[in-house]
Each structure stands twice: as C-alpha cells, then as structure tokens.
Motif scaffolding. Structure first.
Motif: not given
Length: 563
Positions: A156, A209, A312, A315-316, A442-443
């Motif tokens: 992050m 989401s 995002v 992070t993916r 997550w993400e």
C-alpha cells in the motif's frame, strides 16, 4: 523394564541412518531449507534480465542481498514469531482515554525494517521508466517468501504514490516521507514523521466491492473536511495515513486521513476490533469508526473511484505476484523435503510419480514469474509510452485472477508431498496454505476482476488488440499452442464476450499469455510440458497435476528450481 534391543549392524540400515548413534534422533527427516532466495531462483533472474535490461546493477545487488536475508534461518524464525504472536488491539489506556493502537511482536517490526530500509516500497518510483516496477515486483516476490502478512503495508505504501501525485500539495508533503529508506513505527503527527506508511480503507459492511453504496459522509470545514462513518476492513491500521472514500454532495470522493492530527492528538479513527482471519495473521486488519476524522480531499469531488483506482491498480499487480511467491516457496519446501526423504529404497525426489507432481508445480511457478515480470515491464513502459497504458490497465486483473485461482490447489499438492509433516502448524507449509485465499479476496475478488476485464476491453479495445498481437507473435513454434490460440480467436469468448463467460475468457487469456512467454523465452522442455498440460484439446485451462505426457522428462524442469 526390559533392556532395549541393540541397533542392527550398520550394513543392514538404510543409508540415511548408518551414522546415527543417538536412539531418539529424528531419522529420515529433512532439515529446513536455507537458501539464496534470489540467486537460487533461475526463472526469476532470467525474467528480470529479460524484462528489465536497463535496471541498475546496484539494484540487482540489493535484490541479491535481499534474497540472502529472506533465505536465512533468522528471517525464517521472524516469520514464525510474527504469526505466533498475533497483533494485539489496545483501545484505551489505564485512565480510559482512547488509544486505538495495535501492538506488534518485535519480529514484525524487524521484517518491516527489512523491506523499508531496503527501499522496496519506493524503488518503482526511484527507478521509474528504468526497470523500477520490475525491481519492485521481484522484491515483493522475495519478501512474500519471508512472511506475507507484513507485505500488505509495503504494497500500500508503494501503491499510494500514483494517487497522491494527482495533488501537488499532498505530493510535496508526503514524497520525502514515502521515499525514506527507514522505518518509524511511532504514532505521532505526520509532520514529525521522517518516514511514513500508507494504508487504504474502501469497503463498508453494506457494500463490500460495491463501494458506490458507501455511507461514510464528509463535511467541509475551514481546515479541510470531517469524515464520519464506518469502515468494515482497514488493514495495517497503524499506518500513518490512509486513502478512503466518503460521500460529498457531488458523489463519492477520495480523501487522505492521517492517523494523528497536526498537534499529535487522536484523529477520530476508533478501532472497533481486529479481524480474526483465516490466514495473514501477522498483519492486523481492523474494523474502524471514523468520528470527525480530519481529512484532505484528493482529486475532484465525485471522482473518488477514478482517483483511488490509481492505487488499486498498483496493488493488483502485487496481489498477482504474491500467490506466485507462495507457490514458489511451497515448491522449494516440497522439493527439498523430497530430496532428503527416503521411501521404498530411494529419495522421494528420484521416484517417477513424485517427479511428475513436482515438475507440474514447477511449471506453474515458472509461468507465473514470467507473467508477473512481463506485466511489470508494461507498467514501466507506460511511463513514457501512451500506447502501452491500455494493456498496463488490463493486465494486472488477468494475472491476479488466474494466479489466485491456481495457488490454493497447488499449495495443497505441495503440502501432500510432505505428508503429515506439512500439515502441522510447526511447519511453514500450514501457514502458506492458510495464506493462499487472501489475495483472491483483497483488491477485487475473482468476479470483480473478470467484470473489470470486460469493461476494460470495451473501453480500451487497443488493450485487447495489443495482447492478441503479443499472443500471435508466439505462433508457429508449438502445435498445441497454435491450435489453442486459433480456437480462442474464433470463439464466442473473444468475439462476443458475455458476463456469464467472463471467467472462461480471463482464464484463456492468462494461460495463453503464460504459454506464449514460455515458448518465446523458456527452455523447450519447459514450454513443451506447459503447453501439453495446460492446452490439452485446444482449451486453455488448468492441469490436474496428473503428470507430464509420456516421453517428457521432468529432470530439466526440476533442475531450474534449485541449484
């Protein structure tokens, strides 16, 4: 009590017991593998050399040093300790004042120092356009093998910069703190921090989401905004600041919320509880109430999703890399065990059926490494080339979806290679197995990712065109690949994509892309085996770990796993 029977003569003992003299010594057991996690990983080094040819030799030296630390007995012990001694929530001090602090074991802090003092949270931006994203992905892949939990705040902190730099004032303030190669765990005013960690809080319990249903409200004040609401999942709550979403009259908007106000006082982030998670236990994940939390708006009012998606998106790629790292570590544990463990007269690693299982695990890891580093190069290319950006937008969702579909099953196979030893909590394999589902959730969960792929293909058709051109460039070298690619190109999946078939579409793209990379860059036995097991019948898919086709040898595949 009867006298113990004497040991048989050494010539009648299995080879691994002939020099044992202590009666209670563990026989026929593997020692934990100590390794050079970077130097020993041939597929990683080859992919990095190929995808980041301009990377500084100094960064490569730093990666080798990181690999030495990750593979050491000391770091292995830190990972166990950080999981055994889970974070503890301290809501109040003895006088009843709000604390809202999380207390971590010293092992967690040592792992954080390993990453932050190494600069792996900032290397992508320090070396941007010159292999920085490739170096970050390689480092994240190595750090995950030390302990996945602490990698969440590292990811992050790395990922927040593209969002922050949309606002000149915020970027100017936070940049030196985000670039510092130091770890400062103290909770204090942002102005008093010489280094900083960022987190993110988007989901709320009523929406998950579907963040457009968020109820958290922001109200303008003379010095910024006050946010009030509830966040269902905020990981790394001891971060120094967070990106979050809240409603303005114009719609959902992005904000930066520091954990402490400028005078060092509490900023209204009340930690309700720490989640008792299936895995990822070293990382604290909290449920938080925002009570008049001071925040600064980031981006345009009503454009919160567009603003935070920059974070995002980064992070993916990390969430696509982490499952490959888990599979790599499980593969190393399984192969090392099988090399030392004897059964039925020879090491397990020499037995044909076990070799088939290990080789199949190795194929998946090698394909995953190749795809992650290829996508990282696309990120780096997109810095200066606008035409590279659509594919950079599309690619992480494809890899994140597929790698996280494969990880739990392959970790179970690796655990089975160790038998009962792999199923007990004292062994690393149990921790890896519990960790396997988290990055799929997550993400962006699987369905969210697949729908995002459909939207990206519709909005940026050049992204799909770029990927298909890359797949076509690998044609003419392997019959099974050519057959599978032709079938895909003429299928309704590609010609008329529908929401109900989105998973099949993304799976096909992922496996074909992996196959194309291996055909072009891996040794022929690796490419042949991957295509034979993943493209059987012209349908891109998953191997059932049933083994290689007759006549294919696993030796060359396994020789690339460990020296």
């Amino acid at each position: 009590m009867p006298e113990p029977r004497p040991l048989p003569p050494s010539e009648h003992l299995p080879p691994y017991t002939r020099h044992m003299t202590c009666r209670d010594e563990a026989l026929n057991q593997a020692e934990p593998p100590l390794r050079q996690a970077f130097v020993d990983d041939r597929p990683l080094r080859e992919a990095l050399r190929r995808e980041a040819p301009g990377l500084s030799p100094l960064v490569l030296t730093r990666l080798a040093e990181l690999g030495t630390a990750v593979g050491s007995a000391d770091t292995r012990a830190l990972g166990f300790a950080a999981n055994l001694h889970a974070p503890q929530l301290l809501t109040h001090d003895p006088q009843g004042r709000r604390l809202d602090e999380v207390e971590y074991h010293p092992a967690y802090h040592q792992l954080m120092r390993l990453a932050l003092e190494g600069g792996w949270h900032s290397v992508a931006w320090e070396e941007e356009g010159h292999g920085g994203h490739q170096a970050h992905v390689a480092a994240l892949y190595l750090l995950t093998q030390a302990e996945p939990g602490f990698c969440c705040p590292i990811t992050m902190t790395h990922a927040v910069w593209p969002a922050l730099r949309q606002d000149e004032a915020l970027a100017t303030f936070w940049k030196p703190r985000l670039r510092a190669r130091a770890y400062d765990p103290l909770s204090r005013s942002p102005r008093d921090k010489h280094s900083a960690i960022f987190g993110m809080a988007m989901t709320e319990r009523q929406g998950g989401s579907d963040v457009r249903t968020n109820l958290t409200r922001a109200d303008a004040t003379a010095d910024g905004y006050r946010l009030n609401g509830h966040k269902w999942f905020m990981s790394a709550p001891m971060s120094d600041a967070f990106l979050t979403l809240a409603q303005l009259d114009e719609g959902l908007t992005c904000f930066v919320i520091p954990r402490r106000r400028e005078d060092g006082s509490h900023n209204g982030l009340q930690l309700q509880r720490l989640k008792d998670k299936c895995g990822n236990r070293a990382n604290a994940s909290s449920e938080v109430m925002l009570i008049d939390a001071q925040g600064q708006r980031l981006g345009e009012p009503g454009r919160g999703i567009t603003t935070i998606i920059e974070m995002v998106h980064q992070t993916r790629l990390d969430a696509a890399t982490a499952p490959v790292a888990l599979m790599r570590q499980a593969l190393v544990e399984a192969l090392h065990h099988c090399q030392q463990r004897h059964a039925f007269g020879q090491p397990l690693a020499r037995q044909p059926l076990m070799q088939q299982v290990l080789a199949d695990l190795a194929l998946e890891v090698e394909a995953g490494i190749a795809l992650c580093l290829r996508i990282a190069r696309q990120f780096d290319d997109a810095v200066a080339d606008d035409e590279a950006r659509p594919l950079a937008r599309l690619a992480p969702a494809i890899a994140k979806y597929w790698h996280n579909r494969r990880s739990p099953g392959l970790l179970a196979e690796a655990m089975e290679c160790l038998g009962g030893n792999g199923y007990i909590e004292e062994h690393l394999m149990a921790r890896l197995y519990r960790e396997a589902p988290v990055n799929a959730i997550w993400e962006g969960s699987g369905n969210v990712l697949c729908l995002d792929v459909l939207r990206t293909l519709a909005r940026y058709p050049q992204a799909g065109e770029s990927l298909m051109a890359e797949l076509s460039a690998a044609g003419g070298q392997h019959h099974e690949y050519d057959t599978a690619l032709a079938a895909f190109e003429h299928s309704r999946l590609l010609q008329e994509p529908e929401e109900a078939q989105a998973r099949q579409l993304v799976q096909s793209l992922a496996v074909l892309w992996q196959a194309a990379l291996l055909i072009q860059h891996a040794p022929q036995p690796v490419a042949d085996a991957f295509c034979a097991t993943r493209l059987s019948g012209g349908i891109p898919g998953a191997s059932g770990v049933s083994g290689l086709p007759r006549g294919m040898s696993s030796a060359q595949i396994l020789s690339r796993v460990l020296p």
